[in-house]
Scaffold this motif. Structure first.
Motif, PDB file in Angstrom:
ATOM      1  N   ILE A  32      10.347  10.271 -14.385  1.00 13.43           N
ATOM      2  CA  ILE A  32       9.692  10.577 -13.079  1.00 13.43           C
ATOM      3  C   ILE A  32       8.586   9.980 -13.489  1.00 13.43           C
ATOM      4  O   ILE A  32       8.331   8.993 -12.940  1.00 13.43           O
ATOM      5  CB  ILE A  32       9.780  11.251 -12.007  1.00 13.43           C
ATOM      6  N   VAL A  33       7.697  10.087 -13.983  1.00 10.58           N
ATOM      7  CA  VAL A  33       5.967  10.095 -14.320  1.00 10.58           C
ATOM      8  C   VAL A  33       5.922   8.306 -14.283  1.00 10.58           C
ATOM      9  O   VAL A  33       5.082   7.414 -13.865  1.00 10.58           O
ATOM     10  CB  VAL A  33       5.587  10.804 -15.333  1.00 10.58           C
ATOM     11  N   VAL A  34       7.211   7.688 -15.879  1.00  9.51           N
ATOM     12  CA  VAL A  34       6.791   6.634 -16.313  1.00  9.51           C
ATOM     13  C   VAL A  34       7.269   6.232 -15.320  1.00  9.51           C
ATOM     14  O   VAL A  34       6.674   4.518 -14.960  1.00  9.51           O
ATOM     15  CB  VAL A  34       7.698   7.054 -17.343  1.00  9.51           C
ATOM     16  N   ALA A  35       8.934   6.275 -15.053  1.00  9.39           N
ATOM     17  CA  ALA A  35       9.325   5.012 -13.883  1.00  9.39           C
ATOM     18  C   ALA A  35       7.921   4.991 -13.225  1.00  9.39           C
ATOM     19  O   ALA A  35       7.719   3.835 -12.136  1.00  9.39           O
ATOM     20  CB  ALA A  35      10.245   5.514 -12.910  1.00  9.39           C
ATOM     21  N   VAL A  36       7.666   5.681 -11.871  1.00  7.76           N
ATOM     22  CA  VAL A  36       6.631   5.650 -10.607  1.00  7.76           C
ATOM     23  C   VAL A  36       4.952   4.897 -10.754  1.00  7.76           C
ATOM     24  O   VAL A  36       5.106   3.944  -9.930  1.00  7.76           O
ATOM     25  CB  VAL A  36       6.365   6.873  -9.476  1.00  7.76           C
ATOM     26  N   LEU A  37       5.050   5.389 -11.633  1.00 10.12           N
ATOM     27  CA  LEU A  37       3.427   5.042 -12.788  1.00 10.12           C
ATOM     28  C   LEU A  37       3.662   2.545 -12.544  1.00 10.12           C
ATOM     29  O   LEU A  37       2.159   2.248 -12.244  1.00 10.12           O
ATOM     30  CB  LEU A  37       1.827   5.303 -13.904  1.00 10.12           C
ATOM     31  N   SER A  38       4.572   2.779 -12.133  1.00  9.79           N
ATOM     32  CA  SER A  38       4.720   1.102 -12.367  1.00  9.79           C
ATOM     33  C   SER A  38       4.267   0.867 -11.918  1.00  9.79           C
ATOM     34  O   SER A  38       4.903  -0.697 -10.905  1.00  9.79           O
ATOM     35  CB  SER A  38       6.057   0.601 -13.533  1.00  9.79           C
ATOM     36  N   LEU A  39       5.113   1.207  -9.955  1.00 15.74           N
ATOM     37  CA  LEU A  39       5.114   1.026  -8.386  1.00 15.74           C
ATOM     38  C   LEU A  39       3.560   0.881  -8.653  1.00 15.74           C
ATOM     39  O   LEU A  39       3.132   0.521  -7.035  1.00 15.74           O
ATOM     40  CB  LEU A  39       5.563   1.930  -7.790  1.00 15.74           C
ATOM     41  N   VAL A  40       2.622   1.280  -8.805  1.00 19.21           N
ATOM     42  CA  VAL A  40       1.305   1.672  -8.903  1.00 19.21           C
ATOM     43  C   VAL A  40       0.684   0.289  -8.703  1.00 19.21           C
ATOM     44  O   VAL A  40       0.462   0.081 -10.277  1.00 19.21           O
ATOM     45  CB  VAL A  40       0.273   3.346  -8.933  1.00 19.21           C
ATOM     46  N   ASP A  41       0.023  -0.090  -7.791  1.00 17.62           N
ATOM     47  CA  ASP A  41      -0.508  -1.715  -8.174  1.00 17.62           C
ATOM     48  C   ASP A  41      -2.111  -1.573  -6.912  1.00 17.62           C
ATOM     49  O   ASP A  41      -1.881  -2.273  -5.939  1.00 17.62           O
ATOM     50  CB  ASP A  41       0.039  -2.675  -7.722  1.00 17.62           C
ATOM     51  N   LEU A  42      -2.936  -1.529  -7.753  1.00 16.39           N
ATOM     52  CA  LEU A  42      -4.540  -1.449  -6.539  1.00 16.39           C
ATOM     53  C   LEU A  42      -5.026  -2.616  -7.346  1.00 16.39           C
ATOM     54  O   LEU A  42      -5.851  -2.805  -6.085  1.00 16.39           O
ATOM     55  CB  LEU A  42      -5.029  -0.044  -7.563  1.00 16.39           C
ATOM     56  N   GLY A  98       1.014  -1.500  -0.022  1.00 20.67           N
ATOM     57  CA  GLY A  98       0.820  -0.235   0.126  1.00 20.67           C
ATOM     58  C   GLY A  98       1.118   1.345  -0.232  1.00 20.67           C
ATOM     59  O   GLY A  98       0.430   2.322  -0.456  1.00 20.67           O
ATOM     60  N   PHE A  99       1.721   1.257   0.563  1.00 18.94           N
ATOM     61  CA  PHE A  99       2.620   2.058   1.031  1.00 18.94           C
ATOM     62  C   PHE A  99       3.559   2.761  -0.252  1.00 18.94           C
ATOM     63  O   PHE A  99       3.485   3.619  -0.676  1.00 18.94           O
ATOM     64  CB  PHE A  99       4.517   1.840   2.034  1.00 18.94           C
ATOM     65  N   ILE A 100       3.536   1.568  -1.309  1.00 17.52           N
ATOM     66  CA  ILE A 100       4.538   1.901  -2.543  1.00 17.52           C
ATOM     67  C   ILE A 100       3.859   3.018  -3.736  1.00 17.52           C
ATOM     68  O   ILE A 100       4.129   3.207  -4.393  1.00 17.52           O
ATOM     69  CB  ILE A 100       5.511   0.717  -2.739  1.00 17.52           C
ATOM     70  N   SER A 101       2.314   1.780  -3.399  1.00 22.21           N
ATOM     71  CA  SER A 101       1.411   2.187  -4.340  1.00 22.21           C
ATOM     72  C   SER A 101       1.049   3.703  -4.149  1.00 22.21           C
ATOM     73  O   SER A 101       1.018   4.585  -4.831  1.00 22.21           O
ATOM     74  CB  SER A 101       0.039   1.440  -4.388  1.00 22.21           C
ATOM     75  N   ALA A 102       0.767   4.332  -2.473  1.00 23.99           N
ATOM     76  CA  ALA A 102       0.325   5.399  -2.438  1.00 23.99           C
ATOM     77  C   ALA A 102       1.688   6.643  -3.037  1.00 23.99           C
ATOM     78  O   ALA A 102       1.527   7.347  -2.964  1.00 23.99           O
ATOM     79  CB  ALA A 102      -0.223   5.643  -1.176  1.00 23.99           C
ATOM     80  N   SER A 103       2.519   5.993  -2.399  1.00 19.72           N
ATOM     81  CA  SER A 103       4.411   7.105  -2.407  1.00 19.72           C
ATOM     82  C   SER A 103       3.750   7.152  -4.379  1.00 19.72           C
ATOM     83  O   SER A 103       4.434   8.440  -4.617  1.00 19.72           O
ATOM     84  CB  SER A 103       5.194   6.228  -2.454  1.00 19.72           C
ATOM     85  N   GLY A 104       3.667   5.854  -5.635  1.00 17.50           N
ATOM     86  CA  GLY A 104       3.838   6.205  -6.531  1.00 17.50           C
ATOM     87  C   GLY A 104       2.478   7.309  -6.718  1.00 17.50           C
ATOM     88  O   GLY A 104       3.008   8.070  -7.935  1.00 17.50           O
ATOM     89  N   ILE A 105       1.988   7.415  -6.761  1.00 16.46           N
ATOM     90  CA  ILE A 105       0.726   8.080  -6.805  1.00 16.46           C
ATOM     91  C   ILE A 105       0.707   9.606  -6.407  1.00 16.46           C
ATOM     92  O   ILE A 105       0.726  10.484  -6.979  1.00 16.46           O
ATOM     93  CB  ILE A 105      -0.828   7.997  -6.191  1.00 16.46           C
ATOM     94  N   LEU A 106       1.338   9.611  -5.759  1.00 16.68           N
ATOM     95  CA  LEU A 106       1.994  10.782  -4.346  1.00 16.68           C
ATOM     96  C   LEU A 106       3.069  11.772  -5.319  1.00 16.68           C
ATOM     97  O   LEU A 106       3.079  12.781  -5.962  1.00 16.68           O
ATOM     98  CB  LEU A 106       2.156  10.293  -3.268  1.00 16.68           C
ATOM     99  N   ILE A 107       3.873  10.805  -5.750  1.00 13.42           N
ATOM    100  CA  ILE A 107       5.140  10.878  -7.192  1.00 13.42           C
ATOM    101  C   ILE A 107       4.855  11.791  -8.157  1.00 13.42           C
ATOM    102  O   ILE A 107       5.263  12.536  -8.737  1.00 13.42           O
ATOM    103  CB  ILE A 107       6.381  10.586  -6.791  1.00 13.42           C
ATOM    104  N   ALA A 108       4.177  11.157  -8.871  1.00 14.44           N
ATOM    105  CA  ALA A 108       3.812  11.275  -9.912  1.00 14.44           C
ATOM    106  C   ALA A 108       2.569  12.867  -9.564  1.00 14.44           C
ATOM    107  O   ALA A 108       2.989  13.462 -10.502  1.00 14.44           O
ATOM    108  CB  ALA A 108       2.429  10.628 -10.764  1.00 14.44           C
ATOM    109  N   ALA A 109       1.907  12.572  -8.963  1.00 13.76           N
ATOM    110  CA  ALA A 109       1.170  14.038  -8.757  1.00 13.76           C
ATOM    111  C   ALA A 109       1.784  15.307  -8.594  1.00 13.76           C
ATOM    112  O   ALA A 109       1.938  16.313  -9.325  1.00 13.76           O
ATOM    113  CB  ALA A 109       0.155  13.993  -7.666  1.00 13.76           C
ATOM    114  N   SER A 110       2.905  15.170  -8.146  1.00 18.46           N
ATOM    115  CA  SER A 110       3.507  15.601  -7.476  1.00 18.46           C
ATOM    116  C   SER A 110       4.711  16.571  -8.713  1.00 18.46           C
ATOM    117  O   SER A 110       5.129  17.432  -8.747  1.00 18.46           O
ATOM    118  CB  SER A 110       5.156  15.799  -6.133  1.00 18.46           C
ATOM    119  N   GLN A 111       4.703  15.248 -10.082  1.00 20.23           N
ATOM    120  CA  GLN A 111       5.668  15.756 -10.889  1.00 20.23           C
ATOM    121  C   GLN A 111       3.974  16.064 -12.132  1.00 20.23           C
ATOM    122  O   GLN A 111       5.493  17.292 -12.798  1.00 20.23           O
ATOM    123  CB  GLN A 111       5.929  14.698 -11.646  1.00 20.23           C
ATOM    124  N   ILE A 112       3.331  16.900 -11.685  1.00 27.08           N
ATOM    125  CA  ILE A 112       2.339  17.310 -12.981  1.00 27.08           C
ATOM    126  C   ILE A 112       3.108  18.903 -13.412  1.00 27.08           C
ATOM    127  O   ILE A 112       2.999  19.593 -13.882  1.00 27.08           O
ATOM    128  CB  ILE A 112       0.985  16.923 -12.572  1.00 27.08           C
TER     129      ILE A 112
END
Lengths: 587, 587
Positions: free
Chosen positions: A377-387, A140-154
């Motif tokens: 960053i966005v492309v790399a971290v979205l692979s972390l998100v696994d809902l 859960g933490f890795i998924s949420a971090s991925g979402i936060l990181i992607a959002a922070s890069q927008i």
């Protein structure tokens, strides 16, 4: 003995002896590929952590060399990673403003502190502290971090200013500043993101369909971010895009990192202690997972305690060379492995590649748009998100799935530190809750056998005046109270009771709370004229019990088998069934 | 169903129907004895909590009546107790100065909040939250509280001013103010303490040796504090000791408590939330222990969830009548039980006794020296201190003993809240640590049988190419990593391995983290050409596993017995032993 211990701390002494031309060639090839991947990533993760780009480069040299000396994984690629960079930004952002020397100093102190903690845990063999993080919480933490990181890069993709450490804050801030959108930035950002997504999904197939050998098409895939970097640098330079509002990386100091001392400020260290511990543990758990995965594929072994030492050394190395927290990166380690890295020397060669890049390429990075880095960053971290993991977990265990959901929600809504703390707290609470109401069965004898089963599930014979209970859980403090309540209830409900037999084959340990509960049960049953017996106590549990007062004061006996207990307490009953059993066998 | 539910919340409906002259007489006798004991205690514990004496009287009326309506214990005596009073002083002292209306308001709010929490836990059946407190932590906390309370009363015995919430602070403060000693106070304090100690240790024997019947000498023992109160009041009045520096109780408002509303201040409530939770849980654990002990002696049953409701109602009652947190007192409950209390009505009669005392006796309390109250507190709490428990715990479990020691040290050095939190944290950490390195055994076959035992302890036959492991612990997140490390290590060390069989009779549950570890193990072993099998998986564990992907993807099989597994994987081996077994049986 002394030498063995010394060697344990320096695994390099083991593999370096057998180093030869073949391993050298394999390591060099892997190092080139990882270096190509690491140049844009190191810059991007420094940006994500709110640090100048060169800090990312510095964190990609000495730490890799130190890991090569101390690490036990043949393929782990250490360096800046997305989640640790986000956690660095969250921790340091509390204490200083971005762009100030205090901010950089705090990031360096964080790496130093994290290094000390990891080293201490390794030397004291405290790796079990990482077991606090259950899989559902980490996932859960890795998924949420991925979402936060992607959002922070927008904001970098749009060319607007925005900030915030929680998803609602980031979104609000973006919406407020949406009017600032810079068109050239948007074009570069969206194009780079689309290109990088396509290279991930389609490039390999595209090339292979055109006859390019898999090895080469794989290399092209790894080099895609570098190609995006090159193309956008050229565009920005040729069109003078920095004059049109496109933010560029700007001056990156040329040359190797200078030795740095982290700020010796105890108040600062105290404030960074908890974040440093969290970064250390999250980083370690990720590192050990990927290292184990890769080692198992080649039947190699890694030493989890020594990995703590190696990761600690890498972080101390990062701090003293002006870098920020590093850890084992999942994607880069897999690439390193696939590229054929044979020993940790591949990491050291990568460090040399990064040093050369820092010496030679930094002037070329001047025109690199920040939007390009944000896209990587966005492309790399979205692979972390696994809902999908939630659904998967739900099917197996609703408790575990809820730990994932709470961790995700808390991380997105309240930030990384609260998120992971809430997840850890909840998963411990859920475990105590489950342990506090263990499965138990009242037993009866399967007619004609020496077996005893749950009276609710099987056709069995109960012995009148004897309560036979099997608790399917170790006895410890969360269920000590349960045990007392349950037995007193049943004794109060059955006035003709004379014996209670606790059948213990599922009890792996009895802690002091449960021992005292058993002592209380024994005393209170004695006052009520009921004897307490135990049956099938496991060896290690019995070893402890004989050191307690329970056995000496017990009103009943300890029986090797439950059948022995019933034979002694109700001979008329078991006697009959034993005779039946013999007749059965005789037929 | 509806009625049954209603009745569950009102146990009074059950016992009141059968109430008669005999029970009335028994309850009245018990109530008189408890009232005599409670008058000085209620004043003393209000003093300990830093509150005016009448608050102690108020907390000894309505709460007792409400417990009589909602409680399930026949003998529990609810009211002000030492540890909860100390915790109240610690919590409220953070927020307001003693003697101010804010201080009193905060204490009332604390009782209200604690009542709400207990009630909510009871209705939602969340009693398991109290299982966070292991016996070693509770035992250490109560001992340390006893020491802190006794230390905090020394100033009243000496007539000096002193303060502090930790042992070092209290001692420092006493040493600094030692010059202020008031001789008359010292004489009263030391004499009262010595007298009360003597009544505890020697009075009963002294009277019985002189032919006084046990019942009467027991009553004399209970009345000893009241006699000390009477004598010192008379002395203080006759000699005008208040003119000589002896602090007296002074004006106590005559009359029953007025309905009070706790301050509706959300910020205050937020600050009191954690202390209220700790007081609730500590109070509940103590209450339920004594209630269980007394109920079991008469084969009565108590309902732990309903006890939460009753304790919650009692605390709400205390708050709305101007009192402070109450709980079930150990010593008073035992006295109530010994005096023959037959129903909770004894508590209601005690409340009437306290109301009469408040109406009639308060003027007489004017000259009561505070030193006398301090002496009753010191003598009462020193019985709470049980440092022998450490030695006792050490013999059984060093981990549990260390939890006691840490709780005591942290409570004495940093105060009650830090103390109990440190204890809870450590006991959870110790449990995770123990779980993270479970006992396991590599198995071999006992020749000529279907039994498999630890190869290190027994003369057994190993099957070449097959690793047989039995883990003696449920599989969950603290040992998920251990399991992977251990299996990979053994697989890496044994290149000829083709099968791993995990023998599961000691595994009571497998959480998601461990399931994912097993899935990873399965995959990595497959990559290494090794098959994973399970044997003797328990029913409830298997029920869950079939809902997971593990079983479908598993390279090996699940066997009902370990012998089945070995028969399938190494028929040449077990075949031989089965033949041996038959020959053995045929003889």
């Amino acid at each position: 003995m002394q030498l063995g211990r010394f060697k344990r701390y320096f695994p390099i002494l083991d593999w370096a002896r057998r180093y030869d031309g073949t391993t050298l060639e394999a390591d060099l090839v892997a190092a080139v590929i990882v270096t190509i991947m690491l140049i844009p990533q190191s810059l991007a993760y420094a940006l994500l952590a709110g640090l100048p780009p060169e800090v990312g480069l510095y964190a990609s040299m000495l730490p890799l060399v130190l890991y090569a000396v101390f690490g036990t994984s043949r393929a782990l690629a250490v360096g800046p990673v997305a989640v640790a960079s986000l956690m660095t930004a969250a921790a340091v952002g509390e204490l200083a403003a971005r762009g100030t020397p205090e901010y950089l100093g705090a990031a360096i102190a964080l790496a130093f502190l994290s290094g000390l903690m990891l080293l201490a845990m390794g030397v004291l063999r405290l790796g079990f502290i990482s077991s606090f993080l259950s899989h559902p919480v980490i996932s859960g933490f890795i998924s949420a971090s991925g979402i936060l990181i992607a959002a922070s890069q927008i904001k970098h993709l749009l060319g607007v200013s925005a900030n915030g450490k929680t998803l609602p804050d980031i979104v609000t801030s973006l919406v407020e500043n949406i009017g600032q959108i810079n068109l050239p930035t948007l074009v570069i950002g969206v194009a780079a993101t689309a290109y990088l997504f396509w290279t991930r999904k389609g490039l390999k197939g595209f090339l292979e369909a055109r006859g390019v050998p898999p090895r080469l098409s794989g290399l092209a895939l790894r080099a895609a971010p570098v190609s995006a970097v090159l193309v956008t640098i050229l565009l920005a330079w040729a069109l003078g895009l920095d004059q049109h509002g496109v933010r560029i990386v700007g001056e990156v100091p040329r040359g190797l990192p200078m030795p740095t001392l982290p700020p010796l400020d105890l108040a600062l260290w105290a404030q960074l202690a908890v974040p440093a511990l969290l970064i250390s543990i999250v980083g370690y758990v990720e590192t050990i997972s990927v290292a184990q995965t890769l080692a198992a594929k080649r039947r190699q072994r890694i030493d989890p305690d020594q990995e703590l030492v190696a990761l600690g050394a890498a972080n101390l190395g990062s701090a003293v060379s002006g870098g920020f927290p590093v850890t084992g990166g999942f994607a880069r380690s897999v690439v390193n492995f696939d590229a054929g890295a044979a020993t940790p020397a591949a990491g050291a060669f990568t460090a040399i590649g990064m040093a050369l890049a820092t010496l030679v390429l930094t002037p070329a990075l001047y025109y690199l748009p920040q939007a390009t880095l944000a896209a990587t960053i966005v492309v790399a971290v979205l692979s972390l998100v696994d809902l999908g993991a939630i659904k998967h977990a739900w099917a197996y265990s609703k408790a575990d799935a809820s730990a994932t959901v709470v961790t995700i929600a808390a991380t997105l809504l309240f930030g990384v530190e609260t998120g992971i703390s809430a997840g850890v707290g909840l998963s411990i609470l859920l475990h105590l809750w489950r342990s506090s109401r263990p499965h138990y069965a009242v037993l009866g004898q399967v007619p004609g056998t020496e077996h005893f089963r749950n009276i609710l599930r099987h056709k069995v014979v109960e012995a009148p005046g004897i309560l036979q209970i099997r608790v399917d859980e170790s006895l410890w403090f969360p269920n000590a109270r349960f045990l007392e309540d349950m037995i007193y209830d049943r004794v109060a409900a059955n006035p003709s009771l004379a014996h209670v037999v606790l059948n213990c084959p599922a009890i792996n340990f009895i802690d002091l709370s449960a021992l005292e509960a058993l002592e209380a049960i024994n005393e209170r049953l004695r006052d009520a004229g009921v004897a307490l017996h135990l049956s099938e106590v496991k060896g290690p549990v019995m070893d402890r019990l004989v050191r307690s007062d329970l056995i000496t004061h017990m009103t009943g006996n300890v029986y090797l088998t439950h059948f022995d207990a019933l034979s002694a307490l109700a001979p008329e009953l078991t006697g009959a069934t034993v005779r039946d059993l013999r007749r059965e066998t005789a037929r």
